[in-house]
Design an enzyme around this catalytic site. Structure first.
Site, PDB file in Angstrom:
ATOM      1  N   LYS A  47       0.858  -1.193   0.000  1.00 46.18           N
ATOM      2  CA  LYS A  47       0.000   0.000   0.000  1.00 46.18           C
ATOM      3  C   LYS A  47       0.883   1.228   0.000  1.00 46.18           C
ATOM      4  O   LYS A  47       1.768   1.371   0.843  1.00 46.18           O
ATOM      5  CB  LYS A  47      -0.903   0.012   1.244  1.00 46.18           C
ATOM      6  CG  LYS A  47      -1.902   1.156   1.253  1.00 46.18           C
ATOM      7  CD  LYS A  47      -3.093   0.815   0.395  1.00 46.18           C
ATOM      8  CE  LYS A  47      -3.984   2.013   0.157  1.00 46.18           C
ATOM      9  NZ  LYS A  47      -3.485   2.921  -0.890  1.00 46.18           N
TER      10      LYS A  47
ATOM     11  N   LYS B 262       5.477   1.755  -2.961  1.00 41.78           N
ATOM     12  CA  LYS B 262       5.420   3.115  -3.513  1.00 41.78           C
ATOM     13  C   LYS B 262       5.707   3.044  -5.002  1.00 41.78           C
ATOM     14  O   LYS B 262       6.299   2.071  -5.497  1.00 41.78           O
ATOM     15  CB  LYS B 262       6.450   4.011  -2.823  1.00 41.78           C
ATOM     16  CG  LYS B 262       6.073   5.491  -2.798  1.00 41.78           C
ATOM     17  CD  LYS B 262       4.959   5.800  -1.817  1.00 41.78           C
ATOM     18  CE  LYS B 262       4.676   7.298  -1.775  1.00 41.78           C
ATOM     19  NZ  LYS B 262       3.666   7.637  -0.768  1.00 41.78           N
TER      20      LYS B 262
ATOM     21  N   ASP C  82      -0.226  10.710  -4.709  1.00 37.94           N
ATOM     22  CA  ASP C  82       0.868  11.379  -4.006  1.00 37.94           C
ATOM     23  C   ASP C  82       1.096  12.684  -4.768  1.00 37.94           C
ATOM     24  O   ASP C  82       0.192  13.159  -5.473  1.00 37.94           O
ATOM     25  CB  ASP C  82       2.120  10.482  -3.980  1.00 37.94           C
ATOM     26  CG  ASP C  82       3.177  10.954  -2.959  1.00 37.94           C
ATOM     27  OD1 ASP C  82       3.992  11.796  -3.335  1.00 37.94           O
ATOM     28  OD2 ASP C  82       3.153  10.498  -1.809  1.00 37.94           O
TER      29      ASP C  82
ATOM     30  N   ASN D 143      -2.302  19.474  -1.527  1.00 42.83           N
ATOM     31  CA  ASN D 143      -3.357  18.832  -0.757  1.00 42.83           C
ATOM     32  C   ASN D 143      -3.029  18.739   0.735  1.00 42.83           C
ATOM     33  O   ASN D 143      -3.858  19.078   1.585  1.00 42.83           O
ATOM     34  CB  ASN D 143      -3.597  17.438  -1.329  1.00 42.83           C
ATOM     35  CG  ASN D 143      -4.896  16.839  -0.860  1.00 42.83           C
ATOM     36  OD1 ASN D 143      -5.958  17.356  -1.147  1.00 42.83           O
ATOM     37  ND2 ASN D 143      -4.813  15.747  -0.118  1.00 42.83           N
TER      38      ASN D 143
ATOM     39  N   SER E 226      -6.858   5.739   3.453  1.00 43.55           N
ATOM     40  CA  SER E 226      -6.888   4.880   2.268  1.00 43.55           C
ATOM     41  C   SER E 226      -7.307   3.460   2.651  1.00 43.55           C
ATOM     42  O   SER E 226      -8.082   2.809   1.948  1.00 43.55           O
ATOM     43  CB  SER E 226      -5.516   4.854   1.599  1.00 43.55           C
ATOM     44  OG  SER E 226      -5.294   6.002   0.815  1.00 43.55           O
TER      45      SER E 226
END
Length: 447
Positions: free
Chosen positions: A91, A127, A167, A242, A379
């Site tokens: 994840k 990632k 991201d 964000n 998430s």
């Protein structure tokens, strides 16, 4: 000085991964905390846990060809590092930025292992991303790039295998194009395969706000542990993406006064407090520059080209832009100006020497793997909603996020106390995150 066994392992990691300074930095920082674990639990080294933890389970690099609006073929490079699945499916987000390379993705994936462990949720660490920069590209160009990227990536991901998210450079637009291509290629509506989705097609309320909210909540918990609070305090936030926007929003909800925001061109200072709606309009809707904020505030804010946002005197700092943005000199300036708490909203935004200054001066310092875990935690909550074909209210999801962040704070404090380093959130986060993963790896045997 590290324990000889740890030093030998670190030397081997550096030798086998040349030219990856961010990855080296992340590994070294964790190893410095693991010294106390090594002394009490030599079995982790005996079973090769630490050595195995430094080597990704899988590294995927691929070509991403696409056609721009002028009809010219462009080629970018795509990455996915599936780092550790001891606790659950890989994840972690996808980053689209020209700075992305294998070393950056490995550093982010390595950090993600411990961050995800700290949430207490069943997710491993991974990632990915590309050196593609969506800034200035048309929607059509971004769509064609995302479709090409997913054409390769789709064969490596899935809700029980690897679950990417967004991201830097990957927001709702990009996630939409990526998910659309995944659905097209697989002929399956597997909503749990990507997170950060739109609310109308499997997304979760609070996901957009979660990383920034979480960093501010973690800072609030550190302040409470010292008998303090956000109430009426000046807060510096770096960035204007964000994470920064919602760190500012939660700061205001907690009673603080966020007075800064920044982008790659410079920063603004608004002593009355950042006008969040104006900043959202400029950055989220218009995709404009931070200088426009000062122009449209009618003289109530000032813009500083270049320079350091950390020169602004504040009580609380939330670095929320990118890695290694806050160096030793900036840390010393913050300390001299009376900073009380620093909570990392970005991944590794403080250099090792800056972290050393904060720890040496007794500043409450929340490392990113703890302080910015709110994004990945939410998430995982999105994955839960997808799995149960459910959708939770904003209030319920925010309560879950708040409970997770408070739990991470408590875990870090208790672990630091256990190992004789009270108040050391760096050691607490590293050791607590490591032990959970290491114990699972021990249970699985040598794989």
């Amino acid at each position: 000085m590290l324990d000889p066994t740890l030093q030998q392992t670190l030397d081997e990691v550096l030798r086998r991964n040349p030219g990856e300074p961010e990855f080296h930095q992340a590994v070294r920082e964790v190893f410095e905390s693991l010294q106390v674990v090594q002394e009490r639990h030599p079995e982790y080294s005996d079973k090769g846990i630490i050595t195995r933890l430094c080597e990704p389970e899988r590294q995927i690099i691929f070509r991403v060809p696409w056609v721009d609006d002028a009809g010219t073929v462009q080629v970018n490079r795509g990455f996915r590092v599936e780092y550790n699945s001891a606790l659950g499916p890989y994840k972690g987000g996808l980053r689209f930025h020209r700075s992305v390379n294998l070393g950056i993705v490995k550093f982010l994936g390595f950090e993600q292992i411990f961050k995800n462990s700290l949430t207490g949720l069943p997710i491993g660490g991974g990632k990915g991303g590309s050196d593609f920069d969506p800034h200035g590209r048309s929607d059509g160009e971004v769509m064609r790039f995302c479709q090409s990227f997913m054409t390769e990536l789709h064969r490596h991901i899935g809700e029980y295998t690897d679950v990417p998210a967004g991201d830097i450079g990957v927001g709702a637009r990009e996630i939409g194009f990526l998910f659309g291509q995944y659905k097209r290629l697989t002929n399956r509506y597997e909503a749990g395969t990507l997170t950060g989705k739109g609310l109308d097609w499997g997304g979760s309320l609070v996901r957009k706000e979660a990383t920034g909210y979480g960093a501010a909540i973690f800072a609030d918990e550190m302040l409470k542990a010292r008998g303090s609070s956000f109430d009426g305090r000046r807060v510096a936030v770096s960035g204007s993406g964000n994470v920064a926007l919602y760190a500012i929003e939660k700061t205001e909800q907690l009673g603080g006064i966020a007075v800064t925001a920044s982008d790659s061109s410079g920063y603004v200072v608004d002593d009355d407090g950042i006008d969040l709606e104006l900043l959202k309009q400029i950055k989220e809707v218009e995709r404009g520059r931070i200088s426009e904020y000062a122009e449209r505030r009618g003289g109530r804010a000032r813009y500083v080209a270049g320079g350091s946002v950390w020169d602004v005197p504040v009580a609380i700092a939330l670095p929320s832009a990118t890695q290694n943005e806050l160096d030793e000199q900036a840390a010393r300036t913050l300390v001299a100006n009376g900073v009380e708490a620093v909570s990392e909203g970005a991944n590794m935004p403080c250099t090792p020497s800056a972290v050393a200054v904060f720890r040496d001066k007794g500043i409450a310092f929340g490392p990113g793997k703890a302080a910015n875990a709110g994004g990945v935690a939410t998430s995982a909550l999105e994955m839960q909603q997808n799995a149960s074909r459910d959708a939770w209210t904003f209030e319920y999801t925010e309560d879950r996020l708040t409970a997770i962040m408070k739990g991470i704070h408590t875990t870090c404090l208790e672990t630091a106390d256990e190992f004789g380093r009270p108040g050391d959130y760096v050691l607490g986060a590293n050791v607590a995150g490591f032990r959970k993963v290491a114990d699972a790896m021990m249970a699985f045997g040598v794989i």
